[in-house]
Design a protein around this motif. Structure first.
Motif, mmCIF file in Angstrom:
data_model
loop_
_atom_site.group_PDB
_atom_site.id
_atom_site.type_symbol
_atom_site.label_atom_id
_atom_site.label_comp_id
_atom_site.label_asym_id
_atom_site.label_seq_id
_atom_site.Cartn_x
_atom_site.Cartn_y
_atom_site.Cartn_z
ATOM 1 N N TYR A 148 0.825 -1.211 0.000
ATOM 2 C CA TYR A 148 0.000 0.000 0.000
ATOM 3 C C TYR A 148 0.864 1.268 0.000
ATOM 4 O O TYR A 148 0.365 2.363 0.215
ATOM 5 N N THR A 183 -5.857 3.265 2.753
ATOM 6 C CA THR A 183 -6.920 4.257 2.518
ATOM 7 C C THR A 183 -8.055 4.116 3.554
ATOM 8 O O THR A 183 -8.916 4.983 3.638
ATOM 9 N N ASN A 221 -8.780 6.884 6.104
ATOM 10 C CA ASN A 221 -9.259 8.087 5.422
ATOM 11 C C ASN A 221 -10.695 7.918 4.926
ATOM 12 O O ASN A 221 -11.485 8.865 4.952
ATOM 13 N N SER A 222 -11.051 6.718 4.462
ATOM 14 C CA SER A 222 -12.444 6.477 4.061
ATOM 15 C C SER A 222 -13.374 6.634 5.255
ATOM 16 O O SER A 222 -14.457 7.223 5.148
ATOM 17 N N HIS A 265 -7.315 10.665 -1.018
ATOM 18 C CA HIS A 265 -6.425 9.962 -0.083
ATOM 19 C C HIS A 265 -5.035 10.578 -0.103
ATOM 20 O O HIS A 265 -4.431 10.757 -1.153
ATOM 21 N N GLN A 297 -1.358 9.906 2.238
ATOM 22 C CA GLN A 297 -0.787 9.080 3.311
ATOM 23 C C GLN A 297 0.653 9.486 3.635
ATOM 24 O O GLN A 297 1.473 8.641 3.953
ATOM 25 N N ILE A 330 -11.716 4.128 -4.034
ATOM 26 C CA ILE A 330 -11.125 4.155 -2.693
ATOM 27 C C ILE A 330 -12.109 3.506 -1.728
ATOM 28 O O ILE A 330 -13.167 4.048 -1.438
#
Ligand code: DON
Length: 564
Positions: free
Chosen positions: A430, A472, A475-476, A501, A503, A536
């Motif tokens: 990721y 993600t 954040n979702s 997104h 990160q 996402i």
């Protein structure tokens, strides 16, 4: 013929305005994206799993009964992520007021070691942590299911039976599943020495029947003998034989000694809500508390949904939380993590000191925060009519994990070892990087991003939320909560509107294809690197509104909401 008819129906995803009677027919079903009901609801990544959960609620089961039945059904009907060969987390709120977090994350085998994925020159070999027998952690899901069962009411036999029937008799796969099996066909063949249920002579098409006899037998043995079947019985023996064949590291002691762990749920205030979320070894709850804490002083709601100002603020908050993730977070049973500092109001305020509205931050400048005491230390949602709320996120890591099926036992092994930092600074699948805090150690759990979350309002469930999607995920969940709590979006819009997104590293903002172009242009002008990407997450929520339960399955998948 019957199957092609069922798939025609599948194309017409329906939105039920009132809870309706839906017949359970594994060969003829449709996807329902939203259900509004009065008594109970289940929303998961597959219609058949949601329907199994609903039927358990209607038979007098509570949210835990329904969650267990849904989870076991997902292991059959959604093999990309539903599993018994992986791990996960549950966050739950009991009607009596108690909050629970259960950690059944995989553990590194005892023979695992810090540099096991480095070659003789010290270079990382991510293929080993993703595609081989060495990629798997000791599976936690069955231990987790039996830990959840402590809070259930119906006999276990009843909860596992629908999964056994679906595996034994088969079910019609969706169009997305057919495409996914075909896309993974070569890997299934290459990585398995014997035939698997996921490959057949011709390519798959929507409506074809998937039958998993070996998995049905494994579930039957678990029905008869409980968790010890998986960890010490015939199933354990099959896993060890599989490991022998593929030079994997599992030992009998690894399996026999695996336990799920009850932890104290993260529990913090955000506006008029109490947020319950997953603590370490998931980073999810900490990141969520940090992000909601960092936006708090800024009156986000006045900026407006998807305004450039609001999106920029949220990007900068995401950047800072993920920088801390890489630096400070790991399994709390092995490393000391300064959690209380990382989530404190004063620390979060300091983290935002270098935030400039209208100007992109920079991840080379904005790194992890200054924490002095660093020496210290597939999602689904269920609600019942008694006030119990359950949020579970579970995974094999990648789609179909390592894609290695345990011969004879019919289930897929995870490739969760890749969630460790296999070498300091080397990104995992990721793109997340880490350091010693998340380095491999025997028996340690790899850091996760899974964020099963429940918001309480006046002590009662208000929102159950979670998602897949690797890094993600926090954040979702963050954006879904903000969409409802700050911008007043409907449950369906909060889930389905475009997400973005960031990160920390890579220092880019990833946007979904339907993210408003004009806002993306404004962000570019501020100095952001903008990259378009596929969907996402797949966020499945239940929102409690007056006396109704509004369950929404994300448009991005086959996700399905049921209620009664
Ligand atoms: O624990 C984690 O953070 C990851 N292994 C989750 C994997 C995931 O969400 C896959 N879904 N797209």
């Amino acid at each position: 013929m019957r199957q092609s008819i069922s798939i025609a129906i599948l194309l017409f995803c329906s939105i039920a305005l009132k809870a309706q009677e839906r017949n359970f027919d594994p060969f003829n079903y449709s996807i329902q994206k939203q259900s509004i009901s009065a008594h109970g609801a289940v929303v998961s990544a597959h219609p058949l799993a949601s329907m199994v959960g609903l039927s358990i609620l209607q038979q007098g089961g509570n949210a835990f009964d329904a969650a267990i039945a849904t989870q076991l059904a997902l292991a059959v009907v959604f093999p990309g992520a539903g599993n018994i060969g992986g791990g996960g987390f549950m966050v739950a709120h009991l009607a009596g007021g108690k909050n629970i977090a259960i950690d059944y994350r995989e553990k590194a085998p005892y023979l695992a070691s810090r540099d096991m994925y480095l070659d003789s020159l010290g270079n990382a070999q991510p293929r080993l942590s993703l595609e081989t027998h060495l990629a798997s952690g000791i599976p936690g899901s069955i231990a987790g299911i039996f830990a959840e069962f402590k809070y259930a009411r119906l006999p276990f036999q009843k909860l596992i039976q629908p999964a056994i029937d679906l595996a034994k008799n088969g079910f019609a796969i969706t169009a997305a599943q057919a495409a996914s099996f075909n896309a993974n066909r070569k890997d299934f063949i290459k990585r398995n020495s014997s035939a698997t249920a996921f490959v057949k002579p011709a390519l798959w098409k929507a409506g074809d029947t998937l039958i998993q006899p070996a998995l049905a037998n494994t579930l039957l043995r678990i029905r008869e003998n409980g968790a010890s079947e998986f960890y010490q019985g015939e199933t354990a023996k099959m896993m060890l034989e599989e490991m022998n064949r593929g030079k994997g590291l599992f030992s009998a002691a690894d399996l026999a000694q695996y336990t799920a762990t009850e932890r104290t749920a993260m529990n913090f205030k955000y506006k008029k809500f109490h947020v319950l979320s997953m603590p370490l070894p998931s980073s999810g709850g900490i990141l969520l508390q940090q992000m909601l804490g960092m936006i708090e002083p800024y009156h986000l709601s006045d900026m407006g949904f998807q305004s450039a100002a609001a999106v920029q603020l949220m990007i900068e908050v995401e950047r800072r939380a993920f920088a801390d993730r890489a630096e400070f977070l790991g399994d709390p049973d092995f490393v000391k993590v300064p959690v209380s500092t990382l989530v404190s109001k004063s620390y979060l305020k300091k983290r935002m000191a270098d935030y400039t509205p209208g100007k992109a931050g920079n991840s080379l400048v904005t790194r992890a925060g200054n924490v002095k005491e660093s020496e210290e230390t597939t999602h689904f949602s269920v609600a019942d009519n008694e006030g119990n709320a359950v949020a579970i996120t579970t995974t094999l890591n990648d789609s179909y994990g390592s894609k290695i099926v345990v011969t004879g036992a019919g289930f897929i092994l995870n490739n969760e070892m890749d969630d460790f930092s296999i070498k300091a600074g080397v990104p995992n699948m990721y793109g997340a990087i880490g350091n010693e805090m998340n380095a491999i150690q025997a028996g340690k759990r790899m850091l996760s991003s899974m964020t099963p979350t429940i918001l309480l309002k006046k002590g009662k469930p208000f929102l159950i939320v979670g998602s897949p999607g690797g890094t993600t995920i926090p954040n979702s969940v963050f954006q879904t909560i903000v969409n409802i709590g700050e911008f007043g979006l409907s449950a369906s819009d909060a889930v389905n509107q475009a997400k973005f997104h960031h990160q920390w590293l890579p220092d880019s903002v990833f946007i979904e294809r339907d993210f408003p172009q004009a806002i993306a242009e404004q962000l570019k002008t501020m100095g952001y690197s903008i990259k378009s990407r596929s969907s996402i997450g797949r966020t499945d929520i239940i929102l409690f509104k007056k006396k109704s339960l509004i369950a929404v399955g994300d448009k991005r998948g086959d996700d399905d909401a049921e209620g009664y």
